[in-house]
Design an enzyme around this catalytic site. Structure first.
Site, PDB file in Angstrom:
ATOM      1  CG  ASP A  84      37.763  34.597  32.848  1.00 20.89           C
ATOM      2  OD1 ASP A  84      38.599  33.666  32.967  1.00 20.89           O
ATOM      3  OD2 ASP A  84      37.364  35.126  33.744  1.00 20.89           O
ATOM      4  N   GLY A  85      39.509  32.626  35.788  1.00 23.26           N
ATOM      5  CA  GLY A  85      39.499  33.211  37.508  1.00 23.26           C
ATOM      6  C   GLY A  85      41.042  32.019  37.273  1.00 23.26           C
ATOM      7  CG  ASN A  86      41.855  28.208  35.697  1.00 25.33           C
ATOM      8  OD1 ASN A  86      40.797  27.983  36.457  1.00 25.33           O
ATOM      9  ND2 ASN A  86      41.485  27.738  35.113  1.00 25.33           N
ATOM     10  N   GLY A  87      43.723  31.981  36.637  1.00 30.87           N
ATOM     11  CA  GLY A  87      45.117  33.118  36.751  1.00 30.87           C
ATOM     12  C   GLY A  87      45.207  33.817  38.209  1.00 30.87           C
ATOM     13  CD1 TRP A 105      41.566  30.793  44.177  1.00 27.23           C
ATOM     14  CD2 TRP A 105      43.096  29.262  43.039  1.00 27.23           C
ATOM     15  NE1 TRP A 105      42.183  29.787  44.993  1.00 27.23           N
ATOM     16  CE2 TRP A 105      43.666  29.166  43.932  1.00 27.23           C
ATOM     17  CE3 TRP A 105      44.911  29.034  43.113  1.00 27.23           C
ATOM     18  CZ2 TRP A 105      44.040  27.704  45.231  1.00 27.23           C
ATOM     19  CZ3 TRP A 105      45.425  27.781  42.884  1.00 27.23           C
ATOM     20  CH2 TRP A 105      45.118  27.647  43.971  1.00 27.23           C
ATOM     21  CB  SER A 158      39.374  30.298  23.691  1.00 22.13           C
ATOM     22  OG  SER A 158      40.672  30.908  23.740  1.00 22.13           O
ATOM     23  CG  ASN A 173      42.534  30.420  26.270  1.00 25.45           C
ATOM     24  OD1 ASN A 173      41.791  29.510  26.111  1.00 25.45           O
ATOM     25  ND2 ASN A 173      42.657  31.665  26.001  1.00 25.45           N
ATOM     26  CD1 TRP A 174      44.567  28.178  19.463  1.00 33.10           C
ATOM     27  CD2 TRP A 174      46.428  27.397  19.642  1.00 33.10           C
ATOM     28  NE1 TRP A 174      44.332  26.976  19.335  1.00 33.10           N
ATOM     29  CE2 TRP A 174      45.652  26.465  19.558  1.00 33.10           C
ATOM     30  CE3 TRP A 174      47.728  27.021  20.309  1.00 33.10           C
ATOM     31  CZ2 TRP A 174      46.110  25.043  19.630  1.00 33.10           C
ATOM     32  CZ3 TRP A 174      48.083  25.194  20.529  1.00 33.10           C
ATOM     33  CH2 TRP A 174      47.366  24.411  20.501  1.00 33.10           C
ATOM     34  CD  GLU A 181      17.271  32.046  31.475  1.00 31.42           C
ATOM     35  OE1 GLU A 181      17.102  33.566  31.614  1.00 31.42           O
ATOM     36  OE2 GLU A 181      16.004  32.380  29.998  1.00 31.42           O
TER      37      GLU A 181
END
Ligand code: FPP
Length: 250
Positions: free
Chosen positions: A29-32, A34, A74, A77-78, A216
């Site tokens: 997560d977090g590409n956008g 970044w 996911s 994501n579509w 975990e």
């Protein structure tokens, strides 16, 4: 470094001991975010994410992880803008071709978790080719979760079981946890010992809902493009400190 992944008990490792899990799942997560922080288009974040994928795959393989599942796209994501979807699949197809050498050099066997129906035929072809090319590799299994949803996986599994019941091949009483597990997309993969998520979010986001029952959780604060060896080792040190009781009394 040691391996304590499949012990039902534990007791916690040494404070700084890295324990290599048998099975790892990652929500990248977090590409956008970044990209936005760097003043770039979102897609640049996905592009940089490929470097983090390569590092994570090679380092997990080197350390002896048996199974790695990466949440690449996911079902939800579509709903993203068509342009971002197209660019993401362009990156995925590039990965499937450009990284064949990496997969072969590291003895990694590629698998796919997810629904095939909405994936474009040319992507499926490359996916299937890379899966076939790596089928004989005996090292780490890497499953790319593409067009994947945990609820959808369970729907598909239950439909498959219901079909077998309807055809008289399976008695309803024979449906147990093992039967459901066997109907999942990749039943040969062990349940994740650790689920890593980047960018500080503390959510499961419809990932491997059946399989993460006793995983975990490790949340890394860095965005996925910043996730490297150091962060992976920190996750495995965190894992080494966990006491896994699986509902039992130690
Ligand atoms: C989440 O970041 C990331 C994705 C939806 C896609 C992940 C894809 C890659 C890392 C590149 C391709 C992958 C492979 C395996 C070749 P986000 O866009 O939701 O970030 P944000 O929450 O900051 O907007």
């Amino acid at each position: 470094m040691s391996r304590r992944a499949d012990k039902a008990s534990g007791g916690g490792g040494q404070a700084d001991e890295m324990v290599v899990p048998r099975s790892v799942a990652v929500i990248m997560d977090g590409n956008g975010r970044w990209a936005k922080r760097a003043g770039l288009e979102r897609i640049r974040g996905h592009e940089r994410g490929i470097d983090a994928v390569r590092t994570t795959v090679t380092e997990c393989a080197r350390l002896g992880v048996e199974a790695l599942v990466l949440y690449a796209f996911s079902e939800e994501n579509w709903q993203r803008p068509r342009r971002e979807i197209d660019l993401l699949f362009k990156l995925l197809t590039r990965f499937l071709v450009d990284e064949r050498g990496t997969l072969m050099d590291n003895d990694v066997r590629l698998l796919h978790s997810g629904r095939r129906a909405r994936i474009a035929p040319d992507v499926l072809r490359l996916l299937d080719e890379t899966i076939a090319l790596t089928a004989g590799n005996g090292g780490m299994r890497l499953s790319l979760a593409i067009s994947y949803g945990g609820r959808q996986e369970l729907v598909d599994a239950f439909r498959q079981l219901a079909g077998r019941v309807a055809r008289g091949e399976l008695q309803p009483e024979a449906i147990d946890e093992q039967a459901i597990h066997d109907a999942l997309y990749q039943p040969s993969l062990p349940d994740p010992d650790i689920l890593i998520r980047t960018a500080g979010e503390q959510r499961i986001s419809n990932f491997l809902l059946w399989q993460v029952s006793y995983s975990e959780l490790h949340v890394a604060d860095v965005c996925w493009p910043e996730f490297g060896k150091e962060q992976l080792h920190a996750a495995f040190r965190d894992y080494g400190r966990r006491v896994r009781k699986f509902g039992k009394v130690l």
